[in-house]
Design a protein around this motif. Structure first.
Motif, PDB file in Angstrom:
ATOM      1  N   ASN A  78      61.352 -53.167  46.101  1.00 35.50           N
ATOM      2  CA  ASN A  78      60.089 -53.901  46.094  1.00 35.50           C
ATOM      3  C   ASN A  78      58.941 -52.918  45.881  1.00 35.50           C
ATOM      4  OD1 ASN A  78      57.945 -55.710  46.538  1.00 35.50           O
ATOM      5  ND2 ASN A  78      59.141 -56.871  48.035  1.00 35.50           N
ATOM      6  N   TYR A  79      58.112 -53.201  44.871  1.00 35.27           N
ATOM      7  CA  TYR A  79      56.931 -52.380  44.616  1.00 35.27           C
ATOM      8  C   TYR A  79      55.703 -52.904  45.362  1.00 35.27           C
ATOM      9  CZ  TYR A  79      59.384 -50.168  40.681  1.00 35.27           C
ATOM     10  OH  TYR A  79      60.276 -49.461  39.899  1.00 35.27           O
ATOM     11  N   PHE A  80      55.790 -54.123  45.867  1.00 34.63           N
ATOM     12  CA  PHE A  80      54.652 -54.803  46.487  1.00 34.63           C
ATOM     13  C   PHE A  80      53.430 -54.753  45.576  1.00 34.63           C
ATOM     14  CE2 PHE A  80      57.263 -53.970  50.261  1.00 34.63           C
ATOM     15  CZ  PHE A  80      57.304 -55.255  50.793  1.00 34.63           C
ATOM     16  N   ALA A  81      53.676 -54.967  44.297  1.00 31.19           N
ATOM     17  CA  ALA A  81      52.601 -54.922  43.307  1.00 31.19           C
ATOM     18  C   ALA A  81      51.565 -56.029  43.541  1.00 31.19           C
ATOM     19  CB  ALA A  81      53.190 -55.054  41.898  1.00 31.19           C
ATOM     20  N   GLU A  82      51.986 -57.129  44.190  1.00 30.61           N
ATOM     21  CA  GLU A  82      51.050 -58.238  44.428  1.00 30.61           C
ATOM     22  C   GLU A  82      49.894 -57.826  45.333  1.00 30.61           C
ATOM     23  OE1 GLU A  82      55.290 -60.087  44.612  1.00 30.61           O
ATOM     24  OE2 GLU A  82      54.295 -58.189  45.078  1.00 30.61           O
ATOM     25  N   LEU A  83      50.112 -56.809  46.158  1.00 34.25           N
ATOM     26  CA  LEU A  83      49.039 -56.356  47.045  1.00 34.25           C
ATOM     27  C   LEU A  83      47.845 -55.844  46.246  1.00 34.25           C
ATOM     28  CD1 LEU A  83      50.971 -54.500  49.896  1.00 34.25           C
ATOM     29  CD2 LEU A  83      49.804 -56.698  50.035  1.00 34.25           C
ATOM     30  N   ALA A  84      48.122 -55.264  45.080  1.00 33.83           N
ATOM     31  CA  ALA A  84      47.041 -54.727  44.255  1.00 33.83           C
ATOM     32  C   ALA A  84      46.140 -55.833  43.715  1.00 33.83           C
ATOM     33  CB  ALA A  84      47.617 -53.912  43.108  1.00 33.83           C
ATOM     34  N   GLU A  85      46.648 -57.053  43.700  1.00 37.39           N
ATOM     35  CA  GLU A  85      45.866 -58.178  43.189  1.00 37.39           C
ATOM     36  C   GLU A  85      44.951 -58.779  44.252  1.00 37.39           C
ATOM     37  OE1 GLU A  85      48.794 -60.866  41.735  1.00 37.39           O
ATOM     38  OE2 GLU A  85      49.671 -59.411  40.354  1.00 37.39           O
ATOM     39  N   ASP A  86      45.087 -58.363  45.490  1.00 29.39           N
ATOM     40  CA  ASP A  86      44.280 -58.849  46.604  1.00 29.39           C
ATOM     41  C   ASP A  86      43.695 -57.640  47.323  1.00 29.39           C
ATOM     42  OD1 ASP A  86      43.299 -59.783  49.059  1.00 29.39           O
ATOM     43  OD2 ASP A  86      44.789 -61.374  49.194  1.00 29.39           O
ATOM     44  N   VAL A  87      42.411 -57.371  47.082  1.00 26.35           N
ATOM     45  CA  VAL A  87      41.792 -56.154  47.616  1.00 26.35           C
ATOM     46  C   VAL A  87      41.873 -56.106  49.135  1.00 26.35           C
ATOM     47  CG1 VAL A  87      39.644 -54.855  47.812  1.00 26.35           C
ATOM     48  CG2 VAL A  87      40.239 -55.959  45.649  1.00 26.35           C
ATOM     49  N   GLN A  88      41.633 -57.236  49.792  1.00 24.81           N
ATOM     50  CA  GLN A  88      41.662 -57.253  51.253  1.00 24.81           C
ATOM     51  C   GLN A  88      43.064 -56.982  51.783  1.00 24.81           C
ATOM     52  OE1 GLN A  88      39.214 -60.135  53.454  1.00 24.81           O
ATOM     53  NE2 GLN A  88      41.040 -60.745  54.574  1.00 24.81           N
ATOM     54  N   ALA A  89      44.063 -57.639  51.204  1.00 25.40           N
ATOM     55  CA  ALA A  89      45.445 -57.409  51.637  1.00 25.40           C
ATOM     56  C   ALA A  89      45.850 -55.965  51.393  1.00 25.40           C
ATOM     57  CB  ALA A  89      46.389 -58.357  50.906  1.00 25.40           C
ATOM     58  N   ALA A  90      45.407 -55.389  50.282  1.00 25.55           N
ATOM     59  CA  ALA A  90      45.722 -53.993  49.991  1.00 25.55           C
ATOM     60  C   ALA A  90      45.103 -53.062  51.028  1.00 25.55           C
ATOM     61  CB  ALA A  90      45.224 -53.624  48.594  1.00 25.55           C
ATOM     62  N   CYS A  91      43.903 -53.392  51.502  1.00 27.39           N
ATOM     63  CA  CYS A  91      43.260 -52.566  52.537  1.00 27.39           C
ATOM     64  C   CYS A  91      44.027 -52.654  53.849  1.00 27.39           C
ATOM     65  CB  CYS A  91      41.819 -53.020  52.734  1.00 27.39           C
ATOM     66  SG  CYS A  91      40.709 -52.497  51.413  1.00 27.39           S
ATOM     67  N   TYR A  92      44.459 -53.853  54.206  1.00 24.37           N
ATOM     68  CA  TYR A  92      45.285 -53.985  55.410  1.00 24.37           C
ATOM     69  C   TYR A  92      46.579 -53.189  55.258  1.00 24.37           C
ATOM     70  CZ  TYR A  92      42.574 -57.626  57.802  1.00 24.37           C
ATOM     71  OH  TYR A  92      41.600 -58.316  58.479  1.00 24.37           O
TER      72      TYR A  92
END
Length: 215
Positions: A78-92
């Protein structure tokens, strides 16, 4: 002759070294936190470019050196690439990685913390779960894994908040993110987790400061 190790883990940190290389901090199940160098990972088209980034989870193939490892390749789950599409989730998510980097050490069993990180990243991708609640659950359980917690909330709280505290401490990691709380109960839980952090965690986190400014 150096030996090859196949370790399951997640990249916590990636920093540039020189013109083309990256220095990685990886939390592994088998050996805890390790340092690995990805030679040429910044070169366009290099096979290590995609696997030498934070959040990447999978099995890493490494050569063992005296003080560090050299990354040879990886099979990524899993690259968790979807996190990059959500700035807030990426910060968490970045905060969770930094928190794990603070707690984890070399040559320890990293299974629990690694699984907590993985489940927490998955939780951040679920719209039904509030990110601030995910943060509280992650923080408390990370402290539990490291033996720095109290079995009961550190101050008087409602029955609901006490049950949430006990559930986070004791539930299987796979079942950790299966509930939501009323706003007032979540506030109680947050107060208790903050008390615990002030007691046991002796540093500040840059990613958390950025997150708080953003919110």
């Amino acid at each position: 002759m150096r030996e090859t190790a196949n370790l399951t883990g997640m990249v916590l940190k990636a920093t540039p070294v020189g013109e083309y290389d990256r220095r990685l901090v990886i939390l592994t199940r088998e050996r805890g936190k390790i340092t690995a160098f990805a030679r040429g990972a910044k070169r366009p088209g290099n096979q290590l470019m995609a696997v030498s980034r934070p959040f990447v989870f999978g099995q890493f193939r490494l050569f063992e050196g005296r003080d560090s490892y050299s990354l040879q390749g990886a099979e990524i789950s899993n690259y968790f690439a979807e996190l990059a599409e959500d700035v807030q989730a990426a910060c968490y998510g970045s905060y969770f990685l930094e928190f794990a980097d603070y707690y984890c050490r070399e040559n320890i069993d990293g299974t629990e913390m690694l699984l907590l990180l993985y489940q927490s990243m998955r939780a951040l991708l679920k719209p039904a779960l509030p990110d601030p609640l995910i943060q509280l659950v992650f923080e408390l359980r990370a402290m539990v894994i490291n033996g720095e917690y109290t079995e009961q909330p550190p101050r008087p709280v409602s029955d609901s908040a006490r049950y949430a505290w006990e559930y986070i401490i004791a539930s299987p990691l796979e079942s950790l993110y299966t509930f939501v709380l009323k706003e007032e109960v979540q506030r109680e839980l947050k107060t208790c987790v903050e008390i615990n952090k002030k007691k046991f965690v002796d540093r500040t986190f840059k990613s958390l400061e950025i997150l708080e400014m953003m919110l």
